[in-house]
Design an enzyme around this catalytic site. Structure first.
Site, mmCIF file in Angstrom:
data_model
loop_
_atom_site.group_PDB
_atom_site.id
_atom_site.type_symbol
_atom_site.label_atom_id
_atom_site.label_comp_id
_atom_site.label_asym_id
_atom_site.label_seq_id
_atom_site.Cartn_x
_atom_site.Cartn_y
_atom_site.Cartn_z
ATOM 1 N N HIS A 1 0.864 -1.185 0.000
ATOM 2 C CA HIS A 1 0.000 0.000 0.000
ATOM 3 C C HIS A 1 0.896 1.229 0.000
ATOM 4 O O HIS A 1 1.704 1.429 0.908
ATOM 5 C CB HIS A 1 -0.918 0.020 1.224
ATOM 6 C CG HIS A 1 -1.873 1.181 1.226
ATOM 7 N ND1 HIS A 1 -3.113 1.127 0.635
ATOM 8 C CD2 HIS A 1 -1.748 2.436 1.742
ATOM 9 C CE1 HIS A 1 -3.718 2.291 0.789
ATOM 10 N NE2 HIS A 1 -2.915 3.104 1.463
ATOM 11 N N CYS A 2 0.747 2.056 -1.022
ATOM 12 C CA CYS A 2 1.620 3.215 -1.196
ATOM 13 C C CYS A 2 0.902 4.482 -0.747
ATOM 14 O O CYS A 2 -0.124 4.861 -1.339
ATOM 15 C CB CYS A 2 2.054 3.347 -2.654
ATOM 16 S SG CYS A 2 3.162 4.741 -2.954
ATOM 17 N N PRO A 3 1.384 5.157 0.282
ATOM 18 C CA PRO A 3 0.724 6.397 0.718
ATOM 19 C C PRO A 3 0.864 7.534 -0.294
ATOM 20 O O PRO A 3 0.049 8.454 -0.300
ATOM 21 C CB PRO A 3 1.437 6.728 2.032
ATOM 22 C CG PRO A 3 2.768 6.067 1.935
ATOM 23 C CD PRO A 3 2.544 4.827 1.125
#
Length: 361
Positions: free
Chosen positions: A143-145
């Site tokens: 999951h890439c912020p």
């Protein structure tokens, strides 16, 4: 219930802060380069890299993560039985019966069926639950912020292109602004660019800083693509029925690249979906035949006749997965039984002749 809902909404709103920050930095870099510096010689390449960067970034952000289909959900009756059962052994028996008709090759570390209690689905191979998105994501990488999205099967190619074009964008800006940056420190900057001193200074620093960070991340993901691994699999090797194998999904360098970018090279540099497969099944290198996949044994349906059992066609990836199993099953084929019997009789006769000659001597 209300405070929880409000907290969840606040979390979702705050999650867009990194994306807004990147968008503002990109907009400022465009203004500083095009309006303030206005280097006409480089405008064509600058706008080309800018468009490809924004396009791939947009696709990475707004492409919804792929989720498991209804085939991986437990039937209503089995689901009720699973929820009522308190013993893990009984729950696993229910999952094993439901999983016999599914193309599953990976297990938990303890050898159990991978099941998500949150989404209430049997996890396909390489599928994981994202706590930030609160869903199971097919071939989840991380999951890439910075994109406020899960990077997985549906947008992994877009993410790689986003890193590539952002690196090109930052490199191009840093290289073309370097001469003005040096003139700024040596007080040789022309008077026509005096008002752009602030932009020249920070444009070079920001481009160089992002270039270094993106280069390391881009190199790491290129290595993952060449090995056909996700970030999760790089830290925790997938577990098959024969044990854990970090190279279990590796098909060779060229095929590994084709898994992400597709077969047609003309689309590799475009942020359009060309990845192979459906996200549910993946080709894997099986060292030995897997008897559990070839044999389907459902005890509650043992009374069904052969005519009543419908066999669904296998996908291309499943055919490749079962190729080694079919080769192993040929050993038990009736066509080979006659050859085996004749060979045994001939060997026995030769052995008897040798024994007789030895006794005669």
């Amino acid at each position: 219930m209300a405070p929880t809902h409000v907290l969840r909404c606040c979390q979702r709103g705050l999650a867009w802060i990194p994306v807004i920050f990147i968008a503002l930095v990109v907009c400022w870099s465009y203004y500083a380069y095009v309006v303030e510096l206005c280097i006409f010689v480089y405008m064509i390449f600058f706008h080309l890299s800018f468009i490809m960067f924004v396009w791939s970034y947009w696709k990475t952000i707004f492409t919804m993560p792929a989720n498991p289909s209804k085939e991986f959900c437990l039937p209503k009756a089995e689901k009720e039985r699973y929820e009522k059962e308190e013993r893990p052994e009984s729950q696993q028996e229910i999952l094993w019966r439901a999983a016999t008709s599914l193309p599953l090759y990976t297990r938990t570390g303890a050898g159990a069926i991978r099941y998500c209690d949150r989404c209430q689905v049997i996890k396909p191979d390489r599928c994981h639950h994202c706590s930030a998105c609160d869903m199971c994501v097919l071939k989840m990488d991380h999951h890439c912020p910075w994109v406020n999205n899960c990077v997985g099967f549906s947008n992994y190619k877009f993410f790689i292109l986003f890193l590539a074009y952002s690196l090109v964008y930052c490199l191009f800006i840093a290289a073309t602004v370097l001469q003005y940056f040096i003139k700024f420190w040596t007080n040789e900057l022309p008077d026509t660019h005096t008002h752009a001193k602030f932009h020249v200074l920070f444009l070079f620093f920001v481009a160089a800083m992002f270039c270094i960070s993106i280069l390391s991340l881009f190199s790491y993901h290129l290595w993952l693509v060449g090995k056909n691994r996700s970030t999760i699999e790089a830290f925790r090797a997938p577990v098959f029925r024969t044990g854990s194998d970090k190279n279990g999904f590796s098909l060779g360098f060229r095929k590994n690249i084709a898994q992400v970018f597709g077969d047609q090279k003309k689309y590799w540099l475009l942020p359009v979906f060309t990845s192979q497969g459906d996200g549910f099944t993946f080709p894997t290198r099986l060292v030995s035949a897997d008897p559990e996949q070839a044999t389907v044994n459902l005890q509650p349906e043992s009374s069904k006749s052969v005519a009543e059992v419908t066999v669904s066609p296998l996908s291309e990836s499943q055919n490749r997965l079962l190729s080694s199993e079919q080769h192993a099953n040929n050993v038990g084929d009736p066509r080979f039984s006659h050859f085996s019997t004749d060979f045994n009789h001939s060997t026995f006769k030769i052995f008897n002749c040798l024994m007789v000659n030895a006794n005669a001597r």
